[in-house]
Write a protein that holds these residues in place. Sequence first.
Motif, short mmCIF file in Angstrom:
data_model
loop_
_atom_site.label_atom_id
_atom_site.label_comp_id
_atom_site.label_asym_id
_atom_site.label_seq_id
_atom_site.Cartn_x
_atom_site.Cartn_y
_atom_site.Cartn_z
N ALA A 154 0.83 -1.21 0.00
CA ALA A 154 0.00 0.00 0.00
C ALA A 154 0.87 1.25 0.00
N THR A 155 1.88 1.27 0.85
CA THR A 155 2.87 2.35 0.87
C THR A 155 4.24 1.67 0.83
N PRO A 156 4.75 1.38 -0.35
CA PRO A 156 5.93 0.53 -0.49
C PRO A 156 7.21 1.15 0.06
N MET A 157 8.25 0.31 0.15
CA MET A 157 9.52 0.74 0.71
C MET A 157 10.10 1.95 -0.03
N ARG A 158 9.78 2.08 -1.29
CA ARG A 158 10.22 3.27 -2.03
C ARG A 158 9.80 4.54 -1.31
N ASP A 159 8.56 4.56 -0.79
CA ASP A 159 8.06 5.74 -0.08
C ASP A 159 8.89 6.00 1.18
N ALA A 160 9.23 4.92 1.87
CA ALA A 160 10.02 5.06 3.10
C ALA A 160 11.38 5.69 2.80
N HIS A 161 12.01 5.25 1.73
CA HIS A 161 13.34 5.79 1.40
C HIS A 161 13.26 7.25 0.97
N VAL A 162 12.18 7.62 0.27
CA VAL A 162 11.99 9.03 -0.10
C VAL A 162 11.86 9.88 1.16
N MET A 163 11.07 9.42 2.12
CA MET A 163 10.88 10.18 3.36
C MET A 163 12.18 10.26 4.15
N GLU A 164 12.90 9.15 4.23
CA GLU A 164 14.16 9.16 4.98
C GLU A 164 15.15 10.13 4.35
N GLU A 165 15.18 10.19 3.03
CA GLU A 165 16.11 11.07 2.34
C GLU A 165 15.74 12.54 2.52
N LYS A 166 14.44 12.87 2.50
CA LYS A 166 14.03 14.25 2.42
C LYS A 166 13.65 14.87 3.76
N ILE A 167 13.30 14.06 4.77
CA ILE A 167 13.01 14.62 6.11
C ILE A 167 14.34 14.78 6.83
N PRO A 168 14.74 15.99 7.21
CA PRO A 168 16.09 16.24 7.72
C PRO A 168 16.51 15.36 8.90
N ASN A 169 15.70 15.28 9.94
CA ASN A 169 16.10 14.57 11.16
C ASN A 169 15.31 13.27 11.28
N SER A 170 15.53 12.37 10.33
CA SER A 170 14.74 11.14 10.31
C SER A 170 15.62 9.90 10.28
N GLY A 171 15.04 8.80 10.74
CA GLY A 171 15.69 7.51 10.67
C GLY A 171 14.66 6.45 10.34
N LEU A 172 15.08 5.43 9.59
CA LEU A 172 14.16 4.40 9.12
C LEU A 172 14.46 3.07 9.78
N ALA A 173 13.42 2.43 10.32
CA ALA A 173 13.52 1.07 10.85
C ALA A 173 12.58 0.18 10.04
N VAL A 174 13.11 -0.88 9.44
CA VAL A 174 12.34 -1.78 8.59
C VAL A 174 12.06 -3.07 9.34
N ILE A 175 10.80 -3.51 9.31
CA ILE A 175 10.42 -4.75 9.98
C ILE A 175 10.29 -5.84 8.91
N PRO A 176 11.21 -6.79 8.89
CA PRO A 176 11.22 -7.81 7.83
C PRO A 176 9.94 -8.64 7.80
#
Length: 296
Positions: free
Chosen positions: A241-263
């Motif tokens: 529904a909101t694929p990993m591509r979206d997560a990487h875009v947000m991580e790249e563009k939100i200045p103080n962000s970090g991404l945790a992926v749940i396998p």
Amino acid sequence: MSEYVRVDELNIAYGVSGLKEADAPVAVLLQGWGTCYGLYDPVAALIGDRFKVVQFDLPGFGASEEPKEPWSVEDYADFFLDFLHAMKIDECMLIGHSYGGRIILKLTGDPKYAGKIVTQRPDARGTVGREGDRDGMESPIVVPRLILIDSAGIPPVRTPEQKRRQLSYKMLRKVFANKVIYWLFPEIIDDWRSRQGSEDYRRASEIMKGTLVKSVNEDLTYCLPGIRQDTLLIWGENDTATPMRDAHVMEEKIPNSGLAVIPGTGHFSFAENPALFAQIMNAFVKDKRNDPGCSR
């Protein structure tokens, strides 16, 4: 059991759990499309020893009243500000899943809300009014950090086949709108209409169908660089529904962000692997009980 508060002439269902002290730090959960706020009780329970947790049903979801007409994301953001003031919340951490994340992106990254949402409380010499607010009297809401879970807000990349189906749908919709053709083939056309759109769209009322159309067509990528909060992104590895591509875009563009992926999880990652989700959440908020940025 839900309580109700009147906001923008709508009855809104909500619940409060966790810490009971009047000065306890507050966390507010914003739900995904078409859900009831009770679905997020396990998320609330994870932080209930450190926060007063406020959950509620957005207008048109769960036990809350529908808006009187289709709403945009901006309409929901405006409503949410009014909800916070109605609940007397002037400082909080925001947690949003899917559509709830979409509202948070709008509220924290759109320049319209720059004076209404701040990351820290202005000092006595600063300007505390909300310039441009509807009544001009309310103080800004302090939001020091965000948690976005499988958040919506990035438009999908359509494959050639999806584009072809979309063009075909638009052509048939125009043809079937002809009253004579509908009179000749009503059952066929009604059956075709019943099978169009996503499951969320087919199950929605007419007002909420209009709301969904307005929402999915809005690209909130422009909001991301303007978000100043510390932001945790939690994502299901197999979310469609909101694929990993979206997560990487947000991580790249939100200045103080970090991404945790749940396998191995999808769009409801918090429910599909609650143990790992709990570890991630607890690592992010473990010291927040004594953090001045989260006090009220």
